[in-house]
Scaffold this active site. Structure first.
Site, mmCIF file in Angstrom:
data_model
loop_
_atom_site.group_PDB
_atom_site.id
_atom_site.type_symbol
_atom_site.label_atom_id
_atom_site.label_comp_id
_atom_site.label_asym_id
_atom_site.label_seq_id
_atom_site.Cartn_x
_atom_site.Cartn_y
_atom_site.Cartn_z
ATOM 1 N N LYS A 116 0.879 -1.177 0.049
ATOM 2 C CA LYS A 116 0.002 0.076 0.167
ATOM 3 C C LYS A 116 0.823 1.098 0.049
ATOM 4 C CE LYS A 116 -4.318 -1.908 2.131
ATOM 5 N NZ LYS A 116 -4.006 -3.369 2.040
ATOM 6 N N GLU A 200 -2.956 6.911 8.029
ATOM 7 C CA GLU A 200 -3.776 7.770 6.992
ATOM 8 C C GLU A 200 -4.770 8.589 8.068
ATOM 9 O OE1 GLU A 200 -6.137 5.419 4.261
ATOM 10 O OE2 GLU A 200 -4.143 5.468 3.074
ATOM 11 N N HIS A 235 -14.471 -3.697 9.430
ATOM 12 C CA HIS A 235 -13.593 -3.107 8.230
ATOM 13 C C HIS A 235 -13.923 -3.938 6.900
ATOM 14 C CE1 HIS A 235 -11.681 -0.212 10.757
ATOM 15 N NE2 HIS A 235 -11.368 -0.823 11.314
ATOM 16 N N ARG A 296 -7.039 -8.028 -8.565
ATOM 17 C CA ARG A 296 -7.872 -9.160 -8.875
ATOM 18 C C ARG A 296 -9.413 -8.785 -9.002
ATOM 19 N NH1 ARG A 296 -10.402 -8.791 -3.850
ATOM 20 N NH2 ARG A 296 -9.148 -8.351 -2.128
#
Length: 678
Positions: A116, A200, A235, A296
């Site tokens: 990420k 973040e 999440h 994917r």
């Protein structure tokens, strides 16, 4: 085009890929573990080969074994589905080296988007908007803490190599940061073998919007519009829809073009999803930020298929075989609206913890052009701790959002799973919640509306009990009539299971049910064309028409129709959008011994101990963390529900525990239970 492919996955995605391949005339090869010898995906393929043990590391993650089987059976390509090997760049390279096509993006694209932090640096150079945060490689704890303070709390800690909500924690304040960071790193290590994290800004009411992209080897790249995946727990997504509520054409084009730019920046080929986190009013404010790219096919791809009329697996196969994209951007259109609800074996009232066990009974809605079910299990199969506990994906389509949502609610009313806790009732409440109906959603929706979505358990209603007992009485009567007829004595009072006693009219046939430890007695007394019922709270007259598991019932002044599903001792009553579960009790069988231990804390599911936070003799307070355990690649904290003294600890770090295993004993004078926080 390929003539034979191997599907390196299991469950509903393996079944779904096989369905398209069969339609295209392509032979399919399944692989299976010990736990999946009799699984649905094995019978869905033309041939099947054994991989290894039940644990994914012994089977579905064994790329070497998968390749060996592919070569042995003559498969020209491997479809990885999602999860397992689907985003494994090393495996994709091994496929290429072996001369077998990997039905997915190039290894370099997987690597670029797999981490990420690195992907965000790439997106920054490609001018794709990013949420404020820290994406550096320096993982010094002091530096991370300083960066978190710079970003501002609450801050989101995410595993750099992660996905699916694993290795993701929210630190609400400075005091929570160190513990949240440690937990995120442990989960990241367990799930991905890499404990690097990024930070973040945690948006207060964010929307989770993702764009489906597709690219071919000839340089074409398109976006197939958006999906709103904001409704989440832990999440992880619960209900997805397409298109996103409130989306404007201008914003759709802007986000779609940003997603295409992200894909082209890494030389992407095949199906991929670019995920954005957005402000609640992003459609008008324009504030949306790149979050990650999943290299994917996504779990929620069916909603895109529903609104475009396309088969994305067919697109994958065509692109992987070197063909051009079947359609270019100006040929793509949105038709109507679609929802996907994930039916899970989990307990919504216990923080959505996974549930395990056999599927004793399964009822599903009728499938048609507007109602689709993707599943990898059947009645009689079991949900095990080895894999994701998803039972099925229910996908519906309508001409507009209102019609699609009505179809979703009605289809969920027809869904029933007996054998373990599941989220069907929870999904029913979501589908009918006024805020969801209005499209007022964000990632905090479930927590904000928890009182409505997870209300206190219903007290067993007399109506539900009456329906259950009368359906059961009807089944007993029909069975006894059949036996009497077979014995040549159709009128014998001794052969019939009814309420007849010599010289004692008005006797009832008794049924006893339990719920929550309480025993509930219902007595059914036939009277003319109806019944007199003795119920826990009343003794009303009833008129009923029973047909199999369905009943039309008038009880006093109340009328209803219901379904009563029976499997073993399990009884499930579906009544007016409510679900009532009972267990049949044989009054002539000795009650089972109570194996509960008031002062003991037990494991909520199979797993391993990560760390023990207390010692024998410690005095603990209500809510204090005692043990951290890992199960299904997620961490769970066992906490004390009462004050007490630790009398015994039965496991140490790295030990495996079974579901229900006693973990900690508190002082005998206090009755403790365990709660689980994740």
């Amino acid at each position: 085009m390929f003539s034979k492919i191997l599907i390196a996955n299991r469950g509903e995605i393996a079944v779904r890929v096989a369905r398209t391949a069969r339609r295209m005339g392509i032979q399919t090869v399944a692989v299976f573990s010990d736990a999946d010898r009799d699984a649905l995906h094995v019978s869905a393929c033309d041939e099947a080969h054994y991989l290894g043990g039940s644990a994914p590391r012994d089977s579905y993650l064994r790329g070497d074994k998968v390749l060996e089987i592919a070569k042995r059976c003559g498969a020209q390509a491997i479809h990885p589905g999602y999860g397992f090997l689907s985003e494994n760049a090393a495996f994709a390279r091994q496929c290429a080296d072996a001369g077998i096509v990997f039905i997915g993006p190039p290894p370099a694209a997987i690597e670029a988007m797999g981490l990420k932090a690195e992907s965000k640096r790439l997106m920054e150079r490609a001018t794709v908007p990013l949420v404020p945060g820290y994406h550096g490689t320096d993982q010094n704890e002091v530096l991370l803490f300083a960066e978190a303070k710079r970003i501002g709390f609450p801050v989101l800690i995410k595993a750099s190599a992660g996905g699916g909500g694993k290795g993701m924690k929210v630190a609400e304040s400075e005091s929570e940061f160190v513990a949240s960071l440690a937990s995120a790193k442990r989960e990241a290590t367990n799930s991905f073998g890499n404990d690097n994290v990024l930070l973040e800004r945690y948006l207060q009411r964010p929307r989770h919007i993702e764009i489906q992209v597709f690219a071919d080897e000839l340089g074409h790249c398109v976006y197939l519009f958006e999906r709103d995946c904001s409704l989440q727990r832990r999440h992880q997504k619960v209900i997805e829809e397409a298109p996103a509520p409130g989306m404007t054409e201008a914003r759709r084009r802007q986000m779609g073009e940003a997603a295409v730019a992200a894909a082209q920046a890494v030389g992407y080929v095949g199906a991929g999803t670019v995920e954005f986190i957005a402000e609640h009013d992003f459609a008008t404010s324009g504030r949306f930020y790149f979050m990650e790219m999943n290299t994917r096919l996504q779990v929620e791809h069916p909603v895109t298929e529903m609104i475009t009329g396309l088969d994305l697996v067919e697109w994958q196969l065509r692109v992987a075989s070197g063909e051009r994209l079947p359609k270019l951007q100006d040929e793509l259109r949105i038709h109507g609206h679609a929802f996907e609800a994930r039916v899970y074996a989990e307990n919504p009232r216990n923080q959505f913890l996974p549930a395990l066990g056999p599927i004793n009974l399964l009822r599903t809605p009728m499938v048609n052009a507007d109602v689709r079910i993707d599943t990898g299990v059947r009645e009689g199969d079991a949900i095990t701790p080895n894999y994701d506990p998803m039972i099925a994906k229910l996908i519906v389509h309508g001409e507009n959002r209102e019609q699609a949502l009505q179809r979703l609610a009605l289809a969920l009313d027809q869904y029933a799973v007996v054998g373990f806790s599941n989220n069907v009732e929870f999904l029913q409440r979501v589908a009918r919640h006024p805020a969801f109906v209005a499209g007022d959603i964000d990632t905090g929706f479930i927590a904000r509306h928890a009182a409505d979505l997870l209300p206190p358990l219903s007290v067993p209603s007399d109506l539900a009990l009456a329906a259950c007992a009368l359906v059961e009485w009807s089944a007993v009567r029909d069975a006894s009539v059949a036996r009497a007829a077979a014995a040549g004595e159709p009128s014998s009072p001794w052969a019939l299971a009814d309420a007849f006693w010599p010289n004692q009219p008005g006797n009832g046939v008794d049924f006893v049910y339990s719920q929550g430890g309480a025993h509930l007695l219902v007595s059914v007394i036939p009277q003319g064309n109806g019944f007199l019922l003795q119920l826990p709270n009343s003794a009303p007259c009833a008129v009923a028409e029973v047909s199999g598991e369905r009943i039309s019932l008038t009880l006093g002044e109340m009328q209803c129709t219901a379904r009563v599903l029976r499997s073993g001792k399990h009884r499930l009553v579906l009544l007016a959008g409510e679900r009532f579960e009972f267990a049949a009790v044989d009054r002539y069988t000795p009650p089972e011994l109570d194996e509960g231990h008031g002062g003991y804390l037990t494991a909520p599911m199979p797993g391993s101990i990560v760390s023990v936070l207390v010692s024998v003799g410690d005095i603990v307070k209500k809510g204090q963390p005692l043990i951290i355990m890992e199960a299904m690649k997620m961490e769970h904290t066992i906490t004390a529900i009462h004050d007490g003294t630790v009398e015994a600890i039965y496991f140490v770090a790295k030990e495996q525990v079974k579901e229900g295993a006693e973990l900690v004993a508190l002082s005998a004078s206090i009755t403790s239970e365990s709660t689980v926080n994740a």
